[in-house]
Enzyme design. Sequence first.
Site, short mmCIF file in Angstrom:
data_model
loop_
_atom_site.label_atom_id
_atom_site.label_comp_id
_atom_site.label_asym_id
_atom_site.label_seq_id
_atom_site.Cartn_x
_atom_site.Cartn_y
_atom_site.Cartn_z
N CYS A 60 0.85 -1.19 0.00
CA CYS A 60 0.00 0.00 0.00
C CYS A 60 0.89 1.25 0.00
O CYS A 60 1.83 1.32 0.79
CB CYS A 60 -0.89 -0.01 1.23
SG CYS A 60 -1.97 1.42 1.34
N HIS A 114 -9.15 -3.66 -2.26
CA HIS A 114 -8.16 -2.91 -1.47
C HIS A 114 -8.51 -1.42 -1.45
O HIS A 114 -8.50 -0.78 -0.40
CB HIS A 114 -6.75 -3.13 -2.06
CG HIS A 114 -5.66 -2.38 -1.36
ND1 HIS A 114 -4.70 -3.00 -0.61
CD2 HIS A 114 -5.38 -1.06 -1.29
CE1 HIS A 114 -3.87 -2.09 -0.10
NE2 HIS A 114 -4.27 -0.90 -0.51
N GLU A 115 -8.86 -0.88 -2.63
CA GLU A 115 -9.20 0.56 -2.71
C GLU A 115 -10.55 0.83 -2.05
O GLU A 115 -10.73 1.87 -1.42
CB GLU A 115 -9.19 1.04 -4.17
CG GLU A 115 -7.85 0.91 -4.89
CD GLU A 115 -6.67 1.47 -4.10
OE1 GLU A 115 -6.83 2.47 -3.38
OE2 GLU A 115 -5.57 0.90 -4.21
N HIS A 146 -10.04 1.40 1.45
CA HIS A 146 -9.57 2.76 1.74
C HIS A 146 -10.74 3.73 1.90
O HIS A 146 -10.72 4.58 2.79
CB HIS A 146 -8.67 3.27 0.61
CG HIS A 146 -7.23 2.88 0.77
ND1 HIS A 146 -6.47 3.26 1.86
CD2 HIS A 146 -6.40 2.16 -0.02
CE1 HIS A 146 -5.25 2.77 1.72
NE2 HIS A 146 -5.18 2.09 0.59
ZN LIG Z 1 -3.59 1.07 -0.17
#
Ligand SMILES: [Zn+2]
Length: 193
Positions: A108, A150-151, A154
Site C-alpha cells: 500500500c 483494497h481501494e 480505503h
Molecule cells: Zn492502499
Amino acid sequence: MIQPIYVYDQQILVQKCLDIPHDLPILPNLILDLWDTMRNAQGCGLSAPQIGLPYNVFVIDSQNAFQAIGKGFRKRYFDTEDKGIQEIFINPQLLEVSSKMWKAEEGCLSLPSLIKEVSRPWLIKISYYNEQLEHHVQEFSGLTARMILHELDHTKGILLINHMGVFTKKYLYFKLKSIKKGRVKVSYPISTR
Ligand SMILES: [Zn+2]
C-alpha cells in the site's frame, strides 16, 4: 498534478468517505491527480483519501501488472480472457462477492515498505460510475477484484494493517512508527502532516 500521498496514521485514512456529487467542480481534477500520483509512485491503485480528499473515488491499473508478469503468474492472478483494466471508479458499491477466496500479498502506498498476505474473494460484482459518469454494473475477478477491494477498503477507512492479527501488529510496531514519523524512504512525495 502529482499530489503528496498521505501515509499512516493520518485521520483521513481511517475515516469513512462520502459519495462525490457528479457536478462537484473538483471531480475532473481529482481524477487526473489520482492517475498522475499513482503512476508517479508506480502504484496499481489509488483512492481519493490517500491524496487527502474524503470521497468514494479510486483508480485501478491491473493492465500494467498483467503485462509485467510472466505466463505462470498470469494464470494465478487472472481468469482466461482477462487482461486487466485501467479504470476510474466513482461512487462504487460492492454488490456481490464469491465464496471462493484466495490469498496473495498486498502492498500500500500509504504503508510504504509493508507487505501483507490477505485473503479476498476471487470474484466480485460492483456498481460504479466511470469517468464519463456512465453507470456500470460489472464483475471483476482475480487480481483486478483484489485491487478494487483494497481501494474500496480505503474509502471505508480500512487499511492493510486492519487485516492483520494483534500479534502481527505488535511485531510491526516499530515499522509503523517509522512510517508515521516519515522515516521510511519512498520514491514519491508523502504527507505526514
Ligand atoms: Zn492502499
